[in-house]
Enzyme design. Structure first.
Site, mmCIF file in Angstrom:
data_model
loop_
_atom_site.group_PDB
_atom_site.id
_atom_site.type_symbol
_atom_site.label_atom_id
_atom_site.label_comp_id
_atom_site.label_asym_id
_atom_site.label_seq_id
_atom_site.Cartn_x
_atom_site.Cartn_y
_atom_site.Cartn_z
ATOM 1 N N CYS A 176 -5.349 9.410 -3.108
ATOM 2 C CA CYS A 176 -4.592 8.489 -2.257
ATOM 3 C C CYS A 176 -3.151 8.332 -2.745
ATOM 4 O O CYS A 176 -2.234 8.136 -1.945
ATOM 5 C CB CYS A 176 -5.267 7.120 -2.222
ATOM 6 S SG CYS A 176 -6.759 7.044 -1.220
ATOM 7 N N ASP A 232 0.809 -1.219 0.000
ATOM 8 C CA ASP A 232 0.000 0.000 0.000
ATOM 9 C C ASP A 232 0.844 1.272 0.000
ATOM 10 O O ASP A 232 0.283 2.377 0.111
ATOM 11 C CB ASP A 232 -0.921 0.021 1.220
ATOM 12 C CG ASP A 232 -2.127 -0.887 1.052
ATOM 13 O OD1 ASP A 232 -2.477 -1.198 -0.093
ATOM 14 O OD2 ASP A 232 -2.712 -1.296 2.069
ATOM 15 N N HIS A 265 -11.519 7.295 5.126
ATOM 16 C CA HIS A 265 -10.643 8.464 5.190
ATOM 17 C C HIS A 265 -11.417 9.684 4.688
ATOM 18 O O HIS A 265 -12.284 9.557 3.812
ATOM 19 C CB HIS A 265 -9.415 8.296 4.287
ATOM 20 C CG HIS A 265 -8.278 7.551 4.888
ATOM 21 N ND1 HIS A 265 -7.419 6.784 4.137
ATOM 22 C CD2 HIS A 265 -7.817 7.473 6.171
ATOM 23 C CE1 HIS A 265 -6.498 6.251 4.909
ATOM 24 N NE2 HIS A 265 -6.722 6.659 6.148
#
Length: 270
Positions: free
Chosen positions: A263, A63, A163
């Site tokens: 992201c 990630d 988020h």
């Protein structure tokens, strides 16, 4: 205005675990496609005139491509991250080293759990700070002390929007003669947070469930161009009606890990 972004290539991308509702370790993932999509996003920023720095990805950290979660930079001050999940914890130190090696001197690593720009959105005047699933609410006060900017706390309710950057993004930052402009998905927020957003941003672009469900709000705006997932057509029409230029990218493979353009993108503000 030209922006400076930090990104991390997904050379080790995989979905080996599930730490958000988007992740399914049993579903097939195409790492080569993820890398191509990431490269197209990076090249899109460069075509728009922005600088992109790259952080070297590390084995065992699939990630790490989601660079937004590893630092918040305002006026050259850096607040690093402290991840809520053990699977991503080691990413914070790699990004800390990158900041130090690239000349940043005011770097603070947090005591409280904060997942950086995943839950922090700078509007030019205040820092919007999400909580509910990842970032500890105590991290909001820590961010105010470290960055020296006022913080507004917002509570997230829907685990799909774990988020802040999955439910809200800043279209244009505030200036001396103009208020900040944002887009958000109201149903992702608690009633009190929704009322706060209505007061702060009465002319906000309001996204619907379809916009949110493709991570359309995980977008990046430079104040003119809005980079967002190709599926977010309705949201693109709304931001275009406000004078912005939608720029579509395909992030379908990266979305399998719960991420989109934002992201993958940390912004450096000096």
């Amino acid at each position: 205005m030209p922006r400076r972004y930090v990104m991390c290539p997904p050379r080790h991308f995989a979905v080996d675990y599930a730490i958000n509702p988007w992740m399914d370790p049993n579903a097939p993932v195409d790492p080569a496609l993820a890398l191509r999509q990431w490269g197209e996003l990076r090249d899109t920023y460069r075509r728009l005139g922005h600088l992109v720095d790259e952080v070297e990805p590390q084995p065992g950290l699939p990630d790490m491509v989601f660079a937004a979660n590893s630092g918040t930079v305002v006026d050259g001050r850096v607040l690093g991250s402290r991840f809520a999940t053990r699977e991503r914890a080691a990413e914070a130190e790699h990004f800390r080293r990158w900041f130090v090696e690239n000349g940043f001197r005011d770097v603070t690593m947090p005591r409280e759990v904060n997942e950086a720009e995943g839950d922090f959105a700078w509007t030019g005047r205040v820092l919007l700070a999400g909580t509910g699933f990842r970032t500890d609410p105590r991290a909001h006060a820590e961010a105010q002390e470290v960055l020296g900017v006022p913080v507004v706390s917002l509570k997230l309710l829907d685990p799909r929007y774990y988020h802040l950057d999955t439910a809200l993004f800043v279209l244009s930052e505030a200036t001396d003669d103009r208020a900040a402009h944002v887009a958000y998905y109201p149903e992702a927020f608690s009633p009190g947070s929704r009322r706060a957003l209505e007061r702060l941003f009465p002319d906000a672009v309001l996204a619907d469930a379809a916009d949110a469900s493709c991570l359309g709000l995980n977008a990046v705006s430079d104040g003119r161009n809005v980079v967002l997932p190709v599926e977010a057509g309705a949201l693109a029409e709304k931001v275009a009606a406000h004078g912005y230029e939608p720029v579509f990218v395909d992030i379908s493979e990266l979305r399998k890990a719960g991420g989109g353009p934002k992201c993958c993108t940390m912004e450096i503000r000096k």
